[in-house]
Design a protein around this motif. Structure first.
Motif, short mmCIF file in Angstrom:
data_model
loop_
_atom_site.label_atom_id
_atom_site.label_comp_id
_atom_site.label_asym_id
_atom_site.label_seq_id
_atom_site.Cartn_x
_atom_site.Cartn_y
_atom_site.Cartn_z
N UNK A 96 1.14 7.61 6.15
CA UNK A 96 0.37 8.18 7.25
C UNK A 96 -0.24 7.05 8.05
N UNK A 97 -0.41 7.26 9.36
CA UNK A 97 -1.07 6.23 10.17
C UNK A 97 -2.01 6.85 11.18
N UNK A 98 -3.01 6.07 11.56
CA UNK A 98 -3.90 6.38 12.68
C UNK A 98 -3.84 5.19 13.61
N UNK A 99 -3.55 5.42 14.88
CA UNK A 99 -3.49 4.34 15.87
C UNK A 99 -4.49 4.64 16.97
N UNK A 114 -0.37 5.06 2.15
CA UNK A 114 0.67 5.91 1.58
C UNK A 114 0.24 7.36 1.63
N UNK A 115 1.19 8.26 1.86
CA UNK A 115 0.88 9.69 1.98
C UNK A 115 0.88 10.39 0.64
N UNK A 116 1.30 9.71 -0.41
CA UNK A 116 1.35 10.33 -1.73
C UNK A 116 0.94 9.31 -2.79
N UNK A 118 1.10 -0.26 -3.84
CA UNK A 118 1.39 0.11 -2.46
C UNK A 118 0.45 1.18 -1.91
N UNK A 119 -0.38 1.75 -2.75
CA UNK A 119 -1.22 2.86 -2.32
C UNK A 119 -2.46 2.39 -1.56
#
Length: 196
Positions: A187-190, A128-130, A137-138
């Motif tokens: 946010x994601x990193x792929x 989660x971005x926030x 969910x974080x």
């Protein structure tokens, strides 16, 4: 002549015969008498315990040696590579074994959605971005191409890789992690395998 027992009448006033003190268990400089009644001077030297690291400490067992060792480590240059790590789990890679890192964001829809990257990632990390997102969910999740991230002993698949991107799943119910809650930013990193 050494005396190790003093008896006055029938009463023992002093008896050293059972004493175990010797030069080897008496602190240096201390004086006493051994079991034979002979005067002795202690020979045991105790190293002082320093309260802080110091390059001038004369403590023979700890401080100076520790200070020098840490100073040498701190001033030495070194590098690490994946090849230096033993027992490292094998991660699926592209043909050449290198990756391109792709980062991005998406907003949860509250229903099924595919985050289209235009390629099948080797791995995806999502969080989660926030912190205003439900605390359940974080939690961040990490999935590999052939190993989705799951929850509650694989009862729920939370994050899975597909041929053109990844799917952040959503479930209803309390205390179930979600990566696609309506209106929530993520946010994601792929990792994209590249051929060299």
């Amino acid at each position: 002549m050494a005396v190790n027992q003093v008896i006055v009448g029938d009463e023992v006033k002093l008896d050293l015969t059972a004493d175990t003190v010797s030069e080897n268990n008496l602190l240096a400089g201390a004086t006493a008498h051994n079991a034979a009644g002979e005067p002795i001077t202690g020979a045991v030297v105790v190293a002082p315990i320093d309260s802080e690291l110091s390059e001038t400490s004369e403590n023979p067992v700890q401080n100076k040696a520790v200070f020098v060792a840490l100073s040498e480590k701190a001033s030495s240059s070194h590098s690490h590579s994946v090849a230096d790590i033993s027992d490292f789990p094998e991660i699926p890679t592209g043909d050449g074994g290198e990756f391109t890192i792709i980062t991005g964001t998406y907003v949860g829809t509250g229903s099924s959605q595919v985050i289209d990257l235009g390629f099948e990632p080797e791995a995806v990390f999502v969080c989660a971005a926030t912190s205003s997102v439900n605390s359940v969910d974080y939690m961040p999740f990490f999935a590999l191409k052939n190993s989705p991230a799951s929850y509650q002993d694989s009862k729920y698949t939370i994050l899975s890789v597909v041929t053109n991107g990844f799917i952040p799943h959503i479930f209803s119910g309390n205390y179930v992690q979600n990566l696609n809650r309506r209106g929530c930013p993520y946010n994601y990193i792929a990792l994209k395998g590249v051929q060299i």
